[in-house]
Scaffold this active site. Sequence first.
Site, PDB file in Angstrom:
ATOM      1  N   SER A  61      20.663 103.401  83.905  1.00  0.00           N
ATOM      2  CA  SER A  61      21.738 104.408  83.898  1.00  0.00           C
ATOM      3  C   SER A  61      22.266 104.872  85.747  1.00  0.00           C
ATOM      4  CB  SER A  61      20.858 105.351  83.374  1.00  0.00           C
ATOM      5  OG  SER A  61      21.486 105.756  82.322  1.00  0.00           O
ATOM      6  N   LYS A  64      25.739 104.347  86.142  1.00  0.00           N
ATOM      7  CA  LYS A  64      26.567 105.219  85.495  1.00  0.00           C
ATOM      8  C   LYS A  64      26.953 106.032  86.713  1.00  0.00           C
ATOM      9  CE  LYS A  64      24.573 106.226  81.367  1.00  0.00           C
ATOM     10  NZ  LYS A  64      23.152 105.809  80.677  1.00  0.00           N
ATOM     11  N   TYR A 189      29.969  98.642  79.593  1.00  0.00           N
ATOM     12  CA  TYR A 189      28.788  99.394  79.864  1.00  0.00           C
ATOM     13  C   TYR A 189      27.324  98.333  79.583  1.00  0.00           C
ATOM     14  CZ  TYR A 189      25.325 102.946  78.039  1.00  0.00           C
ATOM     15  OH  TYR A 189      24.435 103.365  79.057  1.00  0.00           O
ATOM     16  N   TYR A 241      18.137 113.311  83.578  1.00  0.00           N
ATOM     17  CA  TYR A 241      18.765 114.206  81.909  1.00  0.00           C
ATOM     18  C   TYR A 241      17.856 114.782  82.191  1.00  0.00           C
ATOM     19  CZ  TYR A 241      17.476 108.252  82.052  1.00  0.00           C
ATOM     20  OH  TYR A 241      17.763 107.117  82.482  1.00  0.00           O
ATOM     21  N   VAL A 259      16.789 103.642  82.513  1.00  0.00           N
ATOM     22  CA  VAL A 259      14.889 103.721  82.252  1.00  0.00           C
ATOM     23  C   VAL A 259      14.072 102.327  82.785  1.00  0.00           C
ATOM     24  CG1 VAL A 259      16.056 104.568  80.244  1.00  0.00           C
ATOM     25  CG2 VAL A 259      16.368 102.169  80.562  1.00  0.00           C
TER      26      VAL A 259
END
Length: 305
Positions: A61, A64, A189, A241, A259
């Site tokens: 992530s 992102k 992605y 998160y 993760v």
Amino acid sequence: MKTILKNVIENNRDITKFGQVATYIPELAKGNRDALGACIFDTSCNSILEGDYETKFTIQSVSKVVTLICALIDNGKEAVFSKVGNEPSADPFNSLLKLEIQENHKPLNPFINAGAIVCTSLVSGDNGIEKFSRIHNMIKKLSNNDDIDVNYSVYNSEKLTGNTNRAIAYYLKGANIIEKDVEDILDTYFKSCSIEVLVEDIAKVASVIANNGVAPWSNERLIPEEVNRIVKAIMTTCGLYDTSGTFSVNVGVPAKSGVGGCIMAVVPNRMGIAVVGPALDKHGNSIGGVKVMEGLSRELNLSIF
Ligand code: GLU
């Protein structure tokens, strides 16, 4: 500073035993649960490496942030935030729960999976190959490392098992939030999440953001000022998160976790920090990484608040 980093890592090694490596992507289960390492890269280009800094990991992530940077540069702020919100989420990163009830079905923010899939769809390029190449080139520039590449075992593992992400993407397509080919967007992605790096690469990415979008090693502007400001704001409110608030209280710097066990942190005008520790807490954050960041924040007075 080297001694401080070394001590903070050594003092928090034991806590990795209380975490678990991610297993929902089978290939990530091979991560070394005991590893804990970090890099501090400051805006004068001093690099400090301690602990298991040679541990390779996939950015997951943390990608992102790079995807959001590309989406904002390629489309502008209004276009991006017409399709994805900028509010924190109290739900897990892969949740579908709010998509149905949210106004226009917009994902809450760019750092939950739904929001990142929307940002991926907005990155310039006519197909997945072009979109991925845009993201790949951006991370190479931001890390000053041309050799960065995808870990294809992790990528294949994600692609094979990423059914929740597939459900999210098809829902978004049905709601007219994403356009173009869903499988192509998902492929980009999955590949972006599977980019393999070392902590020094990610500390360098963070140092550019800390340096207001300008690469400390070349003085070249890599991120427009407004984009850089937006990215820091969303990292602060949504980066960890559903524990972003606690992280802001205990550490107090813009950050993003993944993760794969990485936490990337930006200390504005001072330094970029990356920690790797594949053992995760129940929220999906590196259990040792969070403790290392708390320790560093205390010792080096990092909080921006
Ligand atoms: N590739 C992972 C997924 O989509 C990223 C999750 C994360 O690091 O938060 O599930």
